[in-house]
Scaffold this motif. Structure first.
Motif, PDB file in Angstrom:
ATOM      1  N   SER A  60       0.798  -0.950   0.557  1.00 12.11           N
ATOM      2  CA  SER A  60      -0.199   0.210  -0.066  1.00 12.11           C
ATOM      3  C   SER A  60       1.046   1.636  -0.252  1.00 12.11           C
ATOM      4  O   SER A  60       1.805   1.420   0.144  1.00 12.11           O
ATOM      5  CB  SER A  60      -0.224  -0.208   1.488  1.00 12.11           C
ATOM      6  OG  SER A  60       0.543   0.419   2.446  1.00 12.11           O
ATOM      7  N   MET A  62       1.297   3.274   1.619  1.00 12.75           N
ATOM      8  CA  MET A  62       1.627   3.737   3.611  1.00 12.75           C
ATOM      9  C   MET A  62       2.979   3.261   4.014  1.00 12.75           C
ATOM     10  O   MET A  62       3.639   4.056   4.707  1.00 12.75           O
ATOM     11  CB  MET A  62       0.702   2.576   4.854  1.00 12.75           C
ATOM     12  CG  MET A  62       0.627   3.456   6.160  1.00 12.75           C
ATOM     13  SD  MET A  62       0.067   2.234   7.399  1.00 12.75           S
ATOM     14  CE  MET A  62       0.673   0.809   7.036  1.00 12.75           C
ATOM     15  N   THR A 114      -9.238   4.057  10.830  1.00 13.87           N
ATOM     16  CA  THR A 114      -7.858   4.538   9.367  1.00 13.87           C
ATOM     17  C   THR A 114      -7.758   5.708   9.429  1.00 13.87           C
ATOM     18  O   THR A 114      -5.999   6.408   9.721  1.00 13.87           O
ATOM     19  CB  THR A 114      -8.549   4.037   8.441  1.00 13.87           C
ATOM     20  OG1 THR A 114      -8.943   2.513   9.404  1.00 13.87           O
ATOM     21  CG2 THR A 114      -7.219   3.279   7.695  1.00 13.87           C
ATOM     22  N   LEU A 118      -3.535   6.643  10.567  1.00 13.76           N
ATOM     23  CA  LEU A 118      -3.137   6.555   9.097  1.00 13.76           C
ATOM     24  C   LEU A 118      -2.240   7.818   9.953  1.00 13.76           C
ATOM     25  O   LEU A 118      -0.284   8.540   9.703  1.00 13.76           O
ATOM     26  CB  LEU A 118      -3.554   6.975   8.013  1.00 13.76           C
ATOM     27  CG  LEU A 118      -3.766   5.644   7.393  1.00 13.76           C
ATOM     28  CD1 LEU A 118      -3.992   5.572   6.491  1.00 13.76           C
ATOM     29  CD2 LEU A 118      -2.233   4.877   7.261  1.00 13.76           C
ATOM     30  N   ARG A 121       0.234   8.305  12.053  1.00 21.77           N
ATOM     31  CA  ARG A 121       1.660   7.095  11.999  1.00 21.77           C
ATOM     32  C   ARG A 121       2.466   8.374  11.814  1.00 21.77           C
ATOM     33  O   ARG A 121       3.682   8.236  11.668  1.00 21.77           O
ATOM     34  CB  ARG A 121       1.074   6.127  11.330  1.00 21.77           C
ATOM     35  CG  ARG A 121       2.363   5.358  10.259  1.00 21.77           C
ATOM     36  CD  ARG A 121       1.886   4.432   9.810  1.00 21.77           C
ATOM     37  NE  ARG A 121       3.243   3.663   9.353  1.00 21.77           N
ATOM     38  CZ  ARG A 121       4.058   3.567   8.285  1.00 21.77           C
ATOM     39  NH1 ARG A 121       3.979   4.574   7.215  1.00 21.77           N
ATOM     40  NH2 ARG A 121       4.693   2.982   7.971  1.00 21.77           N
ATOM     41  N   ALA A 122       1.940   9.420  10.417  1.00 17.91           N
ATOM     42  CA  ALA A 122       2.731  10.086   9.940  1.00 17.91           C
ATOM     43  C   ALA A 122       3.298  11.090  10.641  1.00 17.91           C
ATOM     44  O   ALA A 122       4.676  11.368  10.701  1.00 17.91           O
ATOM     45  CB  ALA A 122       1.788  11.103   9.144  1.00 17.91           C
ATOM     46  N   GLU A 133       4.691   1.667  13.459  1.00 22.38           N
ATOM     47  CA  GLU A 133       3.360   0.988  13.531  1.00 22.38           C
ATOM     48  C   GLU A 133       2.486   0.911  14.962  1.00 22.38           C
ATOM     49  O   GLU A 133       1.606   0.725  14.806  1.00 22.38           O
ATOM     50  CB  GLU A 133       3.879  -0.567  12.821  1.00 22.38           C
ATOM     51  CG  GLU A 133       4.935   0.063  11.847  1.00 22.38           C
ATOM     52  CD  GLU A 133       4.151   0.722  10.376  1.00 22.38           C
ATOM     53  OE1 GLU A 133       2.568   0.676  10.666  1.00 22.38           O
ATOM     54  OE2 GLU A 133       4.950   0.843   9.659  1.00 22.38           O
ATOM     55  N   PHE A 136       0.565   3.289  15.077  1.00 23.10           N
ATOM     56  CA  PHE A 136      -0.440   3.021  14.131  1.00 23.10           C
ATOM     57  C   PHE A 136      -1.900   2.039  14.927  1.00 23.10           C
ATOM     58  O   PHE A 136      -2.784   3.226  15.051  1.00 23.10           O
ATOM     59  CB  PHE A 136      -0.459   2.671  13.044  1.00 23.10           C
ATOM     60  CG  PHE A 136      -0.878   1.832  12.124  1.00 23.10           C
ATOM     61  CD1 PHE A 136      -2.153   2.414  10.433  1.00 23.10           C
ATOM     62  CD2 PHE A 136      -1.910   0.795  11.559  1.00 23.10           C
ATOM     63  CE1 PHE A 136      -2.202   2.593   9.372  1.00 23.10           C
ATOM     64  CE2 PHE A 136      -2.588   0.118  10.430  1.00 23.10           C
ATOM     65  CZ  PHE A 136      -2.732   1.583   9.586  1.00 23.10           C
ATOM     66  N   MET A 267      -0.161  11.753   4.375  1.00 20.35           N
ATOM     67  CA  MET A 267      -1.638  10.623   4.521  1.00 20.35           C
ATOM     68  C   MET A 267      -2.810  10.485   3.225  1.00 20.35           C
ATOM     69  O   MET A 267      -3.743   9.229   2.813  1.00 20.35           O
ATOM     70  CB  MET A 267      -1.841  10.196   5.841  1.00 20.35           C
ATOM     71  CG  MET A 267      -3.294  11.472   6.505  1.00 20.35           C
ATOM     72  SD  MET A 267      -4.616  11.812   5.846  1.00 20.35           S
ATOM     73  CE  MET A 267      -5.132  10.085   7.799  1.00 20.35           C
ATOM     74  N   ALA A 270      -2.474   7.412   1.228  1.00 17.30           N
ATOM     75  CA  ALA A 270      -2.977   6.341   1.572  1.00 17.30           C
ATOM     76  C   ALA A 270      -4.156   5.750   2.226  1.00 17.30           C
ATOM     77  O   ALA A 270      -4.298   3.908   2.781  1.00 17.30           O
ATOM     78  CB  ALA A 270      -1.950   5.744   2.943  1.00 17.30           C
ATOM     79  N   LEU A 271      -5.174   6.939   2.530  1.00 23.48           N
ATOM     80  CA  LEU A 271      -6.326   6.962   3.141  1.00 23.48           C
ATOM     81  C   LEU A 271      -7.183   5.768   2.482  1.00 23.48           C
ATOM     82  O   LEU A 271      -7.421   5.024   3.071  1.00 23.48           O
ATOM     83  CB  LEU A 271      -7.156   8.162   3.433  1.00 23.48           C
ATOM     84  CG  LEU A 271      -8.040   7.684   4.232  1.00 23.48           C
ATOM     85  CD1 LEU A 271      -8.100   6.946   5.811  1.00 23.48           C
ATOM     86  CD2 LEU A 271      -9.008   9.522   4.495  1.00 23.48           C
ATOM     87  N   MET A 274      -6.151   1.805   2.550  1.00 26.42           N
ATOM     88  CA  MET A 274      -5.830   1.239   3.899  1.00 26.42           C
ATOM     89  C   MET A 274      -7.462   0.806   4.783  1.00 26.42           C
ATOM     90  O   MET A 274      -7.875  -0.405   5.050  1.00 26.42           O
ATOM     91  CB  MET A 274      -5.044   2.539   4.399  1.00 26.42           C
ATOM     92  CG  MET A 274      -4.882   1.009   5.915  1.00 26.42           C
ATOM     93  SD  MET A 274      -3.852  -0.153   5.639  1.00 26.42           S
ATOM     94  CE  MET A 274      -2.487   0.621   5.204  1.00 26.42           C
TER      95      MET A 274
END
Length: 283
Positions: A60, A62, A114, A118, A121-122, A133, A136, A267, A270-271, A274
């Motif tokens: 992905s 991400m 989610t 994300l 995580r960013a 992670e 995350f 992000m 990636a959203l 994911m």
């Protein structure tokens, strides 16, 4: 005051009361200091659905890897054992949620969770946190307690939300008035019951008041900022929020508010992929 107690909700969590056996087996292997890549890949491969989901996560946006990941052994090598463990945990828990709730509610939960995961995580990446992670997963599970309340008593959950909207109060305050605790406390307690580390349970339990966390204030602050930011920026589809931002979160996290647009940009791509990966059949 509702008749529900913290223990009664935990005891009545059904399929969510304990982590799945497949995760337990994977965790045993990964936790062995001498475990090699082949053994870890073999343990994950024992759950074909989980294996496929992890490979899709590895490919992905991400991660943004320069090469396509075709095998679990590749994923272990490129992502890392510790990080893959966190992703396997996340995927296992999402599978439990998908099997225990209405499809519409699961998808709504995953959309907000989610986006929060994300974003957190960013933020953690910008801080150069050693285990992004883990942050995350904490973001993904931050509203777990709300899911449990709705499963146990949909009418109460709906009434709490209606009261919060009508009175302009934070949902967690309304929950506390009705139950004596809120969804954050409940989610943290469930994660503790799963025997997962404080680095997951504390950010969940204190995501509305990160400064009150005992040992993981930074992670709690990152999830706190992320959960509010994704709603205000329109990523989660949950509408406007009335949860106030704890200004101490900026100091705890070391994040400058001016960084948020850049984090949102990081992000954004990636959203959607994911959410599709995590929602699976529920979508």
């Amino acid at each position: 005051m509702s008749a529900h107690t913290l223990d009664s909700l935990l005891d009545g969590a059904g399929e969510l009361s304990s982590l799945p056996d497949s995760w337990q087996r994977i965790d045993v292997v990964i936790s062995r200091p001498a475990a090699n890549t082949a053994q870890i890949a073999e343990a994950i491969a024992s759950d074909p659905a989980l294996s496929l989901r992890l490979l899709r996560m590895a490919n992905s946006p991400m991660f943004g890897l320069s090469q396509r990941v075709e095998r679990l052994s590749q994923a272990v090598h490129l992502i890392g054992t510790r990080q893959l463990r966190e992703l396997a945990l996340a995927a296992s828990i999402i599978d439990m949620l998908a099997g225990s709730g209405r499809r519409e509610r699961v998808v709504a939960f995953l959309r907000h969770s989610t986006a929060t995961a994300l974003f957190a995580r960013a933020l953690a990446s910008r801080r150069r946190e050693p285990n992004v992670e883990r942050v995350f997963v904490a973001g993904l599970l931050h509203d777990l307690g709300g899911f449990v309340i709705e499963q146990a008593d949909p009418n109460l959950a709906a009434a709490n939300l209606a009261t919060a909207m009508a009175q302009g109060k934070p949902l967690e305050q309304v929950e506390h008035n009705a139950l004596g605790f809120d969804h954050a406390t409940l989610g943290g307690a469930l994660i503790e019951r799963w025997k997962l580390p404080l680095s997951l349970s504390e950010p969940v339990a204190y995501h509305h008041q990160p400064a009150a966390a005992q040992t993981h204030r930074i992670e709690a602050a990152l999830v706190h900022i992320a959960a509010i930011a994704v709603d205000l920026l329109g990523f989660s589809g949950e509408g406007p929020v009335c949860t106030p931002l704890d200004t101490k979160a900026w100091e705890l996290s070391g994040i400058d508010p001016g960084e948020l647009p850049a984090v949102a940009s990081d992000m954004d791509a990636a959203l959607a992929p994911m959410i599709e990966i995590l929602a699976g059949d529920a979508a």
